[in-house]
Design a protein around this motif. Structure first.
Motif: not given
Length: 133
Positions: A71, A73-75
């Protein structure tokens, strides 16, 4: 578990009483020795079970790592947009955090309408943006 092998009749002479007491003392010593041996074996089994539990936990961690879905991350997405497409994230933050938004936060508002949508607030944080329908 061992059952007492010493029987005690209703009437005994003093020497018979002493003999029976000695037999009981010997039997108690045997039972205490047997009890200590059983406790030692159960202690060893408990230690083995504890080691197995630790090994299982390590195997579960390995399994989880091997089967985890990759996945992003949003960061990472934020930094990618910022660096690849040249977005100035600090400028966007300043644009979002207006005096009106700060005032809404100070009075404990849960949201504030802005151009084209609503900022959802939690304390002194903007937690999301919802477009107007």
């Amino acid at each position: 578990m061992a059952k007492s092998t010493v029987s005690i009749p209703d009437e005994l002479s003093l020497s018979e009483c002493r003999e029976r007491i000695n037999e009981l003392v010997i039997e108690m010593k045997k039972l205490r020795t047997e009890q200590a041996q059983v406790r030692e074996r159960t202690g060893a089994i408990d230690r083995q079970a504890s080691l197995m539990a630790s090994e299982i936990a390590l195997l579960e961690q390995r399994h989880d790592k091997l089967t985890a879905e990759p996945y992003v991350t949003d960061h990472a997405v934020l930094r990618y947009i910022e660096r690849k497409y040249g977005f100035d994230i600090d400028a966007i933050r300043k644009e979002m955090l207006t005096p009106q938004v700060k005032a809404a936060m100070k009075v404990g508002a849960k949201g504030i309408k802005v151009d084209g949508g609503t900022f959802k607030l939690n304390g002194t944080a903007i937690v999301t943006y919802v477009r107007a329908k």
